[in-house]
Design a protein around this motif. Structure first.
Motif, mmCIF file in Angstrom:
data_model
loop_
_atom_site.group_PDB
_atom_site.id
_atom_site.type_symbol
_atom_site.label_atom_id
_atom_site.label_comp_id
_atom_site.label_asym_id
_atom_site.label_seq_id
_atom_site.Cartn_x
_atom_site.Cartn_y
_atom_site.Cartn_z
ATOM 1 N N SER A 284 4.740 -5.038 -6.308
ATOM 2 C CA SER A 284 5.382 -4.067 -5.432
ATOM 3 C C SER A 284 4.413 -2.959 -5.071
ATOM 4 N N GLY A 285 4.563 -2.442 -3.860
ATOM 5 C CA GLY A 285 3.893 -1.199 -3.533
ATOM 6 C C GLY A 285 4.537 -0.057 -4.299
ATOM 7 N N CYS A 286 3.955 1.112 -4.201
ATOM 8 C CA CYS A 286 4.478 2.269 -4.924
ATOM 9 C C CYS A 286 5.864 2.637 -4.406
ATOM 10 N N LEU A 287 6.832 2.704 -5.304
ATOM 11 C CA LEU A 287 8.177 3.106 -4.919
ATOM 12 C C LEU A 287 8.169 4.574 -4.543
ATOM 13 N N ARG A 288 8.806 4.881 -3.432
ATOM 14 C CA ARG A 288 8.810 6.240 -2.932
ATOM 15 C C ARG A 288 10.201 6.603 -2.461
ATOM 16 N N THR A 289 10.344 7.863 -2.101
ATOM 17 C CA THR A 289 11.558 8.318 -1.434
ATOM 18 C C THR A 289 11.218 8.569 0.024
ATOM 19 N N ALA A 290 12.201 8.983 0.789
ATOM 20 C CA ALA A 290 11.957 9.241 2.215
ATOM 21 C C ALA A 290 11.239 10.557 2.458
ATOM 22 N N ARG A 291 10.984 11.309 1.390
ATOM 23 C CA ARG A 291 10.310 12.587 1.560
ATOM 24 C C ARG A 291 8.812 12.388 1.716
ATOM 25 N N GLY A 293 7.027 11.799 4.316
ATOM 26 C CA GLY A 293 6.556 10.891 5.340
ATOM 27 C C GLY A 293 6.552 9.441 4.930
ATOM 28 N N SER A 294 6.917 9.137 3.700
ATOM 29 C CA SER A 294 6.943 7.746 3.262
ATOM 30 C C SER A 294 8.296 7.143 3.573
ATOM 31 N N SER A 295 8.402 5.828 3.405
ATOM 32 C CA SER A 295 9.631 5.142 3.760
ATOM 33 C C SER A 295 10.118 4.286 2.615
ATOM 34 N N LYS A 296 11.341 3.832 2.756
ATOM 35 C CA LYS A 296 11.877 2.889 1.784
ATOM 36 C C LYS A 296 11.108 1.577 1.854
ATOM 37 N N GLN A 297 11.186 0.826 0.789
ATOM 38 C CA GLN A 297 10.469 -0.437 0.689
ATOM 39 C C GLN A 297 11.439 -1.600 0.898
ATOM 40 N N ALA A 298 11.012 -2.594 1.663
ATOM 41 C CA ALA A 298 11.826 -3.774 1.928
ATOM 42 C C ALA A 298 11.324 -4.954 1.102
ATOM 43 N N VAL A 299 12.221 -5.896 0.888
ATOM 44 C CA VAL A 299 11.880 -7.141 0.197
ATOM 45 C C VAL A 299 11.910 -8.278 1.219
ATOM 46 N N VAL A 300 10.869 -9.088 1.200
ATOM 47 C CA VAL A 300 10.783 -10.253 2.075
ATOM 48 C C VAL A 300 10.871 -11.506 1.211
ATOM 49 N N GLN A 301 11.806 -12.376 1.536
ATOM 50 C CA GLN A 301 11.912 -13.685 0.878
ATOM 51 C C GLN A 301 11.452 -14.742 1.875
ATOM 52 N N ALA A 302 10.472 -15.539 1.497
ATOM 53 C CA ALA A 302 9.924 -16.543 2.410
ATOM 54 C C ALA A 302 9.713 -17.863 1.676
ATOM 55 N N GLY A 303 9.868 -18.944 2.408
ATOM 56 C CA GLY A 303 9.676 -20.281 1.845
ATOM 57 C C GLY A 303 10.764 -21.236 2.294
ATOM 58 N N ARG A 304 10.477 -22.530 2.177
ATOM 59 C CA ARG A 304 11.431 -23.570 2.567
ATOM 60 C C ARG A 304 11.859 -23.427 4.029
ATOM 61 N N GLY A 305 10.912 -22.941 4.837
ATOM 62 C CA GLY A 305 11.143 -22.832 6.267
ATOM 63 C C GLY A 305 11.908 -21.618 6.721
ATOM 64 N N SER A 306 12.206 -20.696 5.826
ATOM 65 C CA SER A 306 13.007 -19.543 6.209
ATOM 66 C C SER A 306 12.324 -18.239 5.822
ATOM 67 N N VAL A 307 12.770 -17.168 6.470
ATOM 68 C CA VAL A 307 12.347 -15.809 6.131
ATOM 69 C C VAL A 307 13.600 -14.931 6.143
#
Length: 371
Positions: A284-291, A293-307
């Motif tokens: 994971s990247g560094c967990l941050r808050t919205a303060r 100038g940083s943003s929330k972190q998203a999770v990407v699931q990829a594989g088996r032909g899907s995202v």
């Protein structure tokens, strides 16, 4: 109540109590805490349920006085706000309205007089070391020196314990510092040069665990394909459409894999345009808050032909901060994310406490002559 002879600690800027979760296994009794944010106090008290055995003072540190603290403390910990020191902020340094709370903390230490705790621990982003050309770090150490403490400065990345890249700077102030260690340490990189005119020391510490290279996938919550937290197809398509050619190629390769894999992503502004960037590794990247100038972190699931894409959940934040069993029932989503994003990684505090702060507080480290 503390056991007879048990070292006691006070935590300033305590937030939701992750420092306490790291101090207690090392043997500290955390008797007193302070923070300014009611939402964090609510999380703290719901988790610990102290029933009167612990005092949490809600309010601005500027309104506190030395007489508000319990007597006979062994340790004072301060994770003062990093907003003015972080690369994600404005780099105003210790003169900024948030990070200047450092001076309120040392004012309280000053007011304690002879009852100052023998050990002080400060935590902040590594930007403190370079803020204003190093002047802020020099000023912080000089202030600790004025109060009778020698200072040791360390860097420790949460990635040595959890799959999150989160480097932090720690300053350990000691009234009775240990003798200097002649051995180099990965906790004191060459760029962390200290002014020789200041009173400093370098305690002998064990080598910390190596940096993790995997582990995010194990921390990710497994959500069903129809879980409403996954972004809609148009939103996921917009996410993919914002990727650079290099990022898109990386994601396409992951999508074609036979196994589901997980990555984290941040939204950045490049040339005035918001784009998403996906980490290439299982960290994971560094967990941050919205303060700042940083943003929330998203999770990407990829594989088996899907995202699939979604925001990271509070439970994932907790796991990546080494607090996987933290009580989350009844919390607002953003309340939890802010609480964990502003906190200190639990196993980092525990390692530092067991190997440094507790032995120092108990007088078990070799001592140099005072002076």
């Amino acid at each position: 109540m503390p056991l007879p002879g048990q070292p006691t600690a006070a935590e300033f800027f305590a937030g939701i109590g992750l420092v306490r979760l790291g101090l207690e296994p090392a043997g500290f009794d955390v008797a007193w805490s302070n923070d300014i944010e009611p939402a964090k106090q609510a999380m703290y008290e719901a988790h610990f349920n102290d029933r009167g055995a612990h005092e949490y003072v809600l309010g601005d540190v500027a309104a506190l006085r030395g007489t508000d603290l319990p007597a006979g403390l062994s340790l004072a910990w301060a994770s003062f706000p990093c907003t003015d020191l972080s690369l994600a902020g404005w780099r105003r340094g210790l003169a900024g309205s948030h990070s200047s709370t450092f001076w309120e903390f040392t004012r309280i230490l000053d007011e304690l007089g002879q009852d100052r705790p023998p050990v002080v621990a400060l935590e902040n982003v590594v930007g403190l070391a370079t803020s204003h050309g190093g002047d802020d770090l020099r000023a912080a150490i000089s202030e600790l020196n004025r109060l009778g403490y020698s200072a040791d400065v360390l860097t420790l990345d949460a990635r040595r314990f959890v799959p999150q890249s989160r480097p932090r700077l720690f300053i350990v102030g000691a009234q009775n510092p240990p003798s200097d260690s002649p051995a180099p340490s990965p906790l004191r990189p060459p760029w962390l040069a200290l002014d020789p005119s200041l009173r400093t020391h370098r305690a002998s510490l064990p080598t910390p665990p190596p940096l993790l290279v995997t582990g995010l996938s194990a921390a990710v919550e497994r959500l069903s394909a129809d879980d409403e937290r996954w972004w809609t197809a148009p939103r996921a398509d917009a996410f993919i459409g914002s990727l650079s050619p290099l990022q898109l190629e990386r994601l396409t390769q992951l999508q074609a894999g036979k196994k589901l894999v997980y990555r984290t992503a941040y939204r950045r502004t490049r040339n005035g345009k918001p784009v998403w960037e996906v980490r290439p590794d299982d960290i994971s990247g560094c967990l941050r808050t919205a303060r700042g100038g940083s943003s929330k972190q998203a999770v990407v699931q990829a594989g088996r032909g899907s995202v699939r894409v979604r925001w990271m959940t509070p439970r994932e934040y907790a796991r990546l901060m080494g607090a996987g069993k933290y009580a989350l029932d009844g919390l607002r989503n953003n309340q939890a994310l802010f609480g964990f994003g502003d906190a200190v990684c639990v196993p980092v505090v525990r390692w530092l406490s067991e190997n440094y702060l507790m032995p120092l507080a108990r007088g078990e480290m070799s001592l140099e002559a005072a002076g």
